[in-house]
Write an enzyme that holds these catalytic residues in place. Structure first.
Site, PDB file in Angstrom:
ATOM      1  N   GLY A  28       0.635  -1.099  -0.096  1.00  0.00           N
ATOM      2  CA  GLY A  28       0.015  -0.020  -0.044  1.00  0.00           C
ATOM      3  C   GLY A  28       0.872   1.336  -0.292  1.00  0.00           C
ATOM      4  N   ASN A  29       0.182   2.444  -0.145  1.00  0.00           N
ATOM      5  CA  ASN A  29       0.707   3.679  -0.307  1.00  0.00           C
ATOM      6  C   ASN A  29      -0.063   4.732  -0.083  1.00  0.00           C
ATOM      7  OD1 ASN A  29       0.256   3.576  -3.199  1.00  0.00           O
ATOM      8  ND2 ASN A  29       1.806   2.032  -2.732  1.00  0.00           N
ATOM      9  N   THR A  44       8.974   3.586   0.086  1.00  0.00           N
ATOM     10  CA  THR A  44       8.928   2.235  -0.673  1.00  0.00           C
ATOM     11  C   THR A  44       9.425   1.196   0.659  1.00  0.00           C
ATOM     12  OG1 THR A  44       9.824   0.966  -2.206  1.00  0.00           O
ATOM     13  CG2 THR A  44      11.711   2.457  -1.354  1.00  0.00           C
ATOM     14  N   SER A  73       7.193   2.831  -4.971  1.00  0.00           N
ATOM     15  CA  SER A  73       7.219   2.550  -6.551  1.00  0.00           C
ATOM     16  C   SER A  73       5.851   2.575  -7.369  1.00  0.00           C
ATOM     17  CB  SER A  73       7.746   1.019  -6.792  1.00  0.00           C
ATOM     18  OG  SER A  73       6.788  -0.036  -6.179  1.00  0.00           O
ATOM     19  N   GLU A  74       4.800   2.728  -6.414  1.00  0.00           N
ATOM     20  CA  GLU A  74       3.386   2.798  -7.023  1.00  0.00           C
ATOM     21  C   GLU A  74       3.018   4.287  -6.970  1.00  0.00           C
ATOM     22  OE1 GLU A  74       0.945  -0.857  -7.050  1.00  0.00           O
ATOM     23  OE2 GLU A  74       1.525  -0.493  -4.873  1.00  0.00           O
ATOM     24  N   HIS A  93      -3.990   3.913  -1.200  1.00  0.00           N
ATOM     25  CA  HIS A  93      -3.767   2.640  -2.151  1.00  0.00           C
ATOM     26  C   HIS A  93      -3.788   1.426  -0.975  1.00  0.00           C
ATOM     27  CE1 HIS A  93      -3.079  -0.725  -4.438  1.00  0.00           C
ATOM     28  NE2 HIS A  93      -1.775  -0.770  -4.201  1.00  0.00           N
ATOM     29  N   HIS A  95      -4.597  -2.993  -0.104  1.00  0.00           N
ATOM     30  CA  HIS A  95      -5.052  -4.154  -0.454  1.00  0.00           C
ATOM     31  C   HIS A  95      -6.162  -4.895   0.402  1.00  0.00           C
ATOM     32  CE1 HIS A  95      -0.835  -4.710  -2.164  1.00  0.00           C
ATOM     33  NE2 HIS A  95      -1.419  -3.780  -2.826  1.00  0.00           N
ATOM     34  N   HIS A 156      -5.080  -7.269  -7.986  1.00  0.00           N
ATOM     35  CA  HIS A 156      -4.273  -6.250  -7.272  1.00  0.00           C
ATOM     36  C   HIS A 156      -4.765  -5.590  -5.801  1.00  0.00           C
ATOM     37  CE1 HIS A 156      -1.151  -2.827  -7.387  1.00  0.00           C
ATOM     38  NE2 HIS A 156      -1.278  -3.184  -6.245  1.00  0.00           N
TER      39      HIS A 156
HETATM   40 ZN    ZN Z   1      -0.647  -2.333  -4.514  1.00  0.00          ZN
END
Ligand code: ZN
Length: 266
Positions: A28-29, A44, A73-74, A93, A95, A156
């Site tokens: 996540g981010n 990261t 990285s996202e 973001h 999951h 994802h």
């Molecule tokens: Zn992800």
């Protein structure tokens, strides 16, 4: 937004994401747009439950680093949303397991089963699979960003965004809660959809109250199409643009009336 406040907020939301199992490990981010061209983002390879205020990365809207921390990285997922939606100031973001189960099963969260969700979140479409941290992922998201405030990404996870970080988090939470309820209802024999006229009423209320704009009417969303609710995207759009370029939208009845009149004149 003031940077020191934004740092505190990201740490707080990161802890919540971790404690509520919306992310595990370094998944996540989260980011906040501080001003027109500066983004504060989670780093990261770091657990969202164990971040410190000094670990966050500063970048510009193209992802170029502005301090010595490396952003997730996202990050491109976030900068795409900021570029396409000037109204958006924060992105989350994660999951979350129930929402991600929909994404893994190849399903959107777009059944009209909960009135509150139609009012505040709208449909959550499923975007095609794209390899994380590549253009594939952001290209798959592009057609949907304009019309939605939360997306599922096939195989994802989920992303939600808002005018501030709490709104982004709340939208992610609503997405996850809705997915959980849908799965439980299925175990009990299946969910009942709201009737079509009830959906129209909810769409009217949410637009009048300003919860969601007309651009949230999307052809990708099962129930809007089923209920014949005019859609803004190309293709099945019933919306018309008048000569001034101003958008007007017609109800089904108005459209039928107009066509009937046109037939008489013809
Ligand atoms: Zn992800």
């Amino acid at each position: 937004m003031e940077e020191s406040k934004a740092r505190k907020l990201i740490i707080e939301v990161g802890k919540l994401l971790y404690e509520r199992s919306y992310v595990v490990s370094s998944d996540g981010n989260v980011s906040i747009r501080l001003d027109e061209n500066t983004v504060l983002a989670t780093p990261t390879m770091t657990s969202k439950g164990r971040m410190t205020e000094d670990c966050l990365a500063l970048t510009d809207l193209d992802g170029k680093p502005l301090n010595d921390r490396k952003a997730s990285s996202e990050l491109a997922m976030h900068t795409l949303i900021y570029k396409m939606r000037p109204d958006i100031k924060a992105v989350c973001h994660a999951h979350p397991p129930h929402g991600t189960a929909f994404a893994v099963a190849g399903l959107a969260i777009d059944a009209p089963i909960l009135s509150e969700v139609i009012l505040t979140l709208g449909c959550v479409p499923l975007t095609d699979y794209g390899t994380p941290s590549t253009d594939e992922l952001t290209d798959a998201m592009k057609p949907f960003v304009e019309h939605h405030n939360a997306l599922l990404m096939a195989n994802h996870g989920a992303v939600a965004y808002g005018e501030d970080l709490w709104q982004a988090f709340d939208r992610l939470e609503t997405l996850e809660h809705t997915a959980k309820i849908a799965i439980l209802a299925k175990a009990l024999g299946g969910a009942n959809d709201l009737p079509k006229d009830a959906i129209s009423k909810l769409i009217n209320i949410r637009e009048k109250a300003g919860y969601l704009t007309e651009s949230a009417r999307c052809q990708a969303c099962g129930y809007l199409e089923d209920a014949n609710i005019p859609c803004e995207l190309d293709g099945n759009s019933h919306n018309k643009t008048n000569s001034n370029g101003t958008k007007i939208s017609l109800t089904r009845e108005e459209l039928i009336e107009l066509l009937a009149q046109a037939a008489k004149i013809g």
